[in-house]
Design a protein around this motif. Structure first.
Motif, PDB file in Angstrom:
ATOM      1  N   ALA A 204       0.814  -1.216   0.000  1.00 58.00           N
ATOM      2  CA  ALA A 204       0.000   0.000   0.000  1.00 58.00           C
ATOM      3  C   ALA A 204       0.846   1.264   0.000  1.00 58.00           C
ATOM      4  O   ALA A 204       0.384   2.328  -0.433  1.00 58.00           O
ATOM      5  CB  ALA A 204      -0.938  -0.003   1.208  1.00 58.00           C
ATOM      6  N   GLU A 205       2.075   1.166   0.472  1.00 55.96           N
ATOM      7  CA  GLU A 205       2.970   2.325   0.482  1.00 55.96           C
ATOM      8  C   GLU A 205       3.701   2.510  -0.837  1.00 55.96           C
ATOM      9  O   GLU A 205       4.406   3.504  -1.026  1.00 55.96           O
ATOM     10  CB  GLU A 205       3.993   2.174   1.611  1.00 55.96           C
ATOM     11  CG  GLU A 205       3.381   2.287   3.008  1.00 55.96           C
ATOM     12  CD  GLU A 205       4.357   1.895   4.099  1.00 55.96           C
ATOM     13  OE1 GLU A 205       5.484   1.471   3.760  1.00 55.96           O
ATOM     14  OE2 GLU A 205       3.984   1.991   5.290  1.00 55.96           O
ATOM     15  N   GLY A 206       3.547   1.562  -1.763  1.00 56.42           N
ATOM     16  CA  GLY A 206       4.252   1.639  -3.039  1.00 56.42           C
ATOM     17  C   GLY A 206       3.618   2.611  -4.008  1.00 56.42           C
ATOM     18  O   GLY A 206       2.593   3.238  -3.729  1.00 56.42           O
ATOM     19  N   LEU A 247       9.336  10.563 -10.402  1.00 52.08           N
ATOM     20  CA  LEU A 247      10.281  11.608 -10.000  1.00 52.08           C
ATOM     21  C   LEU A 247      10.540  11.543  -8.493  1.00 52.08           C
ATOM     22  O   LEU A 247      11.688  11.654  -8.046  1.00 52.08           O
ATOM     23  CB  LEU A 247       9.743  12.984 -10.375  1.00 52.08           C
ATOM     24  CG  LEU A 247      10.627  14.187 -10.021  1.00 52.08           C
ATOM     25  CD1 LEU A 247      11.992  14.081 -10.690  1.00 52.08           C
ATOM     26  CD2 LEU A 247       9.934  15.485 -10.410  1.00 52.08           C
ATOM     27  N   GLU A 248       9.478  11.325  -7.718  1.00 54.01           N
ATOM     28  CA  GLU A 248       9.630  11.208  -6.269  1.00 54.01           C
ATOM     29  C   GLU A 248      10.510  10.023  -5.914  1.00 54.01           C
ATOM     30  O   GLU A 248      11.370  10.114  -5.026  1.00 54.01           O
ATOM     31  CB  GLU A 248       8.254  11.061  -5.616  1.00 54.01           C
ATOM     32  CG  GLU A 248       8.252  10.568  -4.178  1.00 54.01           C
ATOM     33  CD  GLU A 248       8.920  11.506  -3.192  1.00 54.01           C
ATOM     34  OE1 GLU A 248       9.125  11.083  -2.032  1.00 54.01           O
ATOM     35  OE2 GLU A 248       9.256  12.662  -3.576  1.00 54.01           O
ATOM     36  N   GLY A 249      10.333   8.895  -6.607  1.00 55.01           N
ATOM     37  CA  GLY A 249      11.146   7.722  -6.340  1.00 55.01           C
ATOM     38  C   GLY A 249      12.613   7.959  -6.618  1.00 55.01           C
ATOM     39  O   GLY A 249      13.486   7.550  -5.839  1.00 55.01           O
ATOM     40  N   LEU A 250      12.907   8.630  -7.726  1.00 59.27           N
ATOM     41  CA  LEU A 250      14.291   8.936  -8.070  1.00 59.27           C
ATOM     42  C   LEU A 250      14.918   9.875  -7.047  1.00 59.27           C
ATOM     43  O   LEU A 250      16.056   9.675  -6.600  1.00 59.27           O
ATOM     44  CB  LEU A 250      14.354   9.554  -9.464  1.00 59.27           C
ATOM     45  CG  LEU A 250      13.990   8.636 -10.634  1.00 59.27           C
ATOM     46  CD1 LEU A 250      13.896   9.433 -11.927  1.00 59.27           C
ATOM     47  CD2 LEU A 250      15.015   7.516 -10.774  1.00 59.27           C
ATOM     48  N   GLN A 251      14.170  10.900  -6.662  1.00 57.40           N
ATOM     49  CA  GLN A 251      14.693  11.861  -5.691  1.00 57.40           C
ATOM     50  C   GLN A 251      14.910  11.209  -4.323  1.00 57.40           C
ATOM     51  O   GLN A 251      15.864  11.529  -3.621  1.00 57.40           O
ATOM     52  CB  GLN A 251      13.735  13.043  -5.572  1.00 57.40           C
ATOM     53  CG  GLN A 251      13.697  13.910  -6.826  1.00 57.40           C
ATOM     54  CD  GLN A 251      12.661  15.029  -6.761  1.00 57.40           C
ATOM     55  OE1 GLN A 251      11.699  14.943  -5.985  1.00 57.40           O
ATOM     56  NE2 GLN A 251      12.846  16.060  -7.570  1.00 57.40           N
ATOM     57  N   VAL A 253      15.715   8.063  -3.774  1.00 57.62           N
ATOM     58  CA  VAL A 253      16.930   7.246  -3.840  1.00 57.62           C
ATOM     59  C   VAL A 253      18.163   8.134  -3.687  1.00 57.62           C
ATOM     60  O   VAL A 253      19.099   7.807  -2.938  1.00 57.62           O
ATOM     61  CB  VAL A 253      16.985   6.465  -5.174  1.00 57.62           C
ATOM     62  CG1 VAL A 253      18.358   5.825  -5.361  1.00 57.62           C
ATOM     63  CG2 VAL A 253      15.902   5.396  -5.205  1.00 57.62           C
ATOM     64  N   ILE A 254      18.168   9.256  -4.383  1.00 57.20           N
ATOM     65  CA  ILE A 254      19.315  10.168  -4.315  1.00 57.20           C
ATOM     66  C   ILE A 254      19.493  10.719  -2.905  1.00 57.20           C
ATOM     67  O   ILE A 254      20.614  10.816  -2.388  1.00 57.20           O
ATOM     68  CB  ILE A 254      19.135  11.314  -5.331  1.00 57.20           C
ATOM     69  CG1 ILE A 254      19.199  10.762  -6.766  1.00 57.20           C
ATOM     70  CG2 ILE A 254      20.199  12.399  -5.118  1.00 57.20           C
ATOM     71  CD1 ILE A 254      18.802  11.764  -7.827  1.00 57.20           C
ATOM     72  N   ALA A 255      18.359  11.071  -2.262  1.00 53.19           N
ATOM     73  CA  ALA A 255      18.410  11.654  -0.916  1.00 53.19           C
ATOM     74  C   ALA A 255      18.506  10.597   0.184  1.00 53.19           C
ATOM     75  O   ALA A 255      18.619  10.936   1.364  1.00 53.19           O
ATOM     76  CB  ALA A 255      17.180  12.523  -0.684  1.00 53.19           C
ATOM     77  N   ARG A 256      18.456   9.325  -0.213  1.00 53.90           N
ATOM     78  CA  ARG A 256      18.515   8.222   0.748  1.00 53.90           C
ATOM     79  C   ARG A 256      17.433   8.345   1.822  1.00 53.90           C
ATOM     80  O   ARG A 256      17.691   8.251   3.031  1.00 53.90           O
ATOM     81  CB  ARG A 256      19.899   8.123   1.389  1.00 53.90           C
ATOM     82  CG  ARG A 256      21.001   7.826   0.385  1.00 53.90           C
ATOM     83  CD  ARG A 256      22.332   7.640   1.057  1.00 53.90           C
ATOM     84  NE  ARG A 256      23.380   7.335   0.081  1.00 53.90           N
ATOM     85  CZ  ARG A 256      24.658   7.115   0.377  1.00 53.90           C
ATOM     86  NH1 ARG A 256      25.049   7.156   1.646  1.00 53.90           N
ATOM     87  NH2 ARG A 256      25.533   6.847  -0.565  1.00 53.90           N
ATOM     88  N   ARG A 257      16.183   8.533   1.354  1.00 57.28           N
ATOM     89  CA  ARG A 257      15.035   8.619   2.248  1.00 57.28           C
ATOM     90  C   ARG A 257      13.912   7.745   1.688  1.00 57.28           C
ATOM     91  O   ARG A 257      13.981   7.264   0.566  1.00 57.28           O
ATOM     92  CB  ARG A 257      14.555  10.068   2.356  1.00 57.28           C
ATOM     93  CG  ARG A 257      14.123  10.674   1.019  1.00 57.28           C
ATOM     94  CD  ARG A 257      13.461  12.040   1.202  1.00 57.28           C
ATOM     95  NE  ARG A 257      13.184  12.686  -0.079  1.00 57.28           N
ATOM     96  CZ  ARG A 257      12.120  12.415  -0.857  1.00 57.28           C
ATOM     97  NH1 ARG A 257      11.253  11.462  -0.494  1.00 57.28           N
ATOM     98  NH2 ARG A 257      11.950  13.057  -1.996  1.00 57.28           N
ATOM     99  N   ALA A 258      12.893   7.528   2.508  1.00 57.89           N
ATOM    100  CA  ALA A 258      11.750   6.749   2.053  1.00 57.89           C
ATOM    101  C   ALA A 258      10.887   7.594   1.123  1.00 57.89           C
ATOM    102  O   ALA A 258      10.631   8.779   1.401  1.00 57.89           O
ATOM    103  CB  ALA A 258      10.926   6.291   3.239  1.00 57.89           C
TER     104      ALA A 258
END
Length: 264
Positions: A204-206, A247-251, A253-258
């Protein structure tokens, strides 16, 4: 909670819970149950609140297949009854496959017969308690596989193993079901609810659009060759790359956050 009949539907935290509710009959499939199940599936379909579905059964077992007592009571009219019952069952399993969100099946006790094993085979993830057992059961009562199992079972466990299961009707325990790929996870019975909810919350969080496209590609890929699947994959990847969630997923990963997916 919607309904107090043969199928229950409830919601919470982006998860829809569809529950077979005929424990006195081992959640055996009747036409009334299948109509209610299809109504629940259609209610969930397209509901923007829902990002995952949990399919379960009340009582000691998940689903014991068709309601054999009801079948036997039809006498000479059984073929007509089963034509209608099979049509409803096909609508239900097709509806589960075509839901845009992943469906997690929670199996306690037994999943047997065309309906029980068929539901396991037509859903996306299956979590079983350690005491769970599985059986095809069709030829045991002079019938044949249904609920799409003649197509899905061999693709899940392989042709030879599927033939063994549908012709011998032997029981498969949870450990073997995991080993042959019939289920996704096996946990202690007392941990079953917690494990299902952990998995459902993770789904559900995906990213909803990405998960919907992935589910569609994977199911379509069952009946296609490798080369035929490539154009669909390319189209979906290109489409998804233009979404806010991508875009949120890529950002993230770069920011190392959920990531925080919104479905846009």
């Amino acid at each position: 909670m919607i309904g107090e009949g043969p199928v229950l539907l409830s919601y919470g935290a982006g998860i829809a819970h569809i529950t077979l509710n005929r424990p006195e009959a081992g959640n055996g499939f009747s036409i009334a149950l299948m109509r209610a199940l299809q109504e629940a599936i259609m209610t969930v379909h397209g509901d923007a609140r829902v990002r995952a579905v949990v399919l379960s059964g009340t009582g000691k077992i998940f689903c014991g297949g068709g309601d054999v007592k009801e079948f036997a009571s039809k006498g000479a009219d059984l073929p007509n009854y089963l034509r209608m019952a099979t049509a409803w069952l096909q609508v239900c399993v097709s509806g589960l496959v075509n839901l845009e969100v992943p469906v997690i099946t929670r199996v306690q006790g037994a999943a047997t017969g065309g309906a029980g094993l068929g539901l396991v085979c037509c859903t996306d993830l299956v979590v079983a308690g350690r005491s769970a057992r599985f059986m095809a059961g069709g030829t045991r009562v002079g019938m044949a596989p249904d609920a799409g199992a003649s197509a899905t079972l061999s693709r899940i466990v392989g042709f030879r193993r599927a033939m063994d299961l549908v012709l011998t009707n032997r029981f498969v325990d949870a450990a073997e079901a995991l080993q042959i790929g019939l289920v996704s996870r096996v946990v202690d019975d007392e941990a079953l609810d917690a494990e299902v909810m952990v998995l459902a919350r993770r789904i559900a969080e995906g990213a909803p659009q990405a998960q919907s496209a992935t589910k569609r590609l994977m199911w379509n890929g069952l009946g296609r060759g490798f080369e035929a699947s490539l154009p669909d994959e390319a189209r979906e990847v290109a489409r998804l790359s233009g979404t806010a969630d991508s875009l949120e997923g890529l950002q993230a990963v770069i920011a190392r956050r959920a990531p925080q997916f919104t479905g846009r």
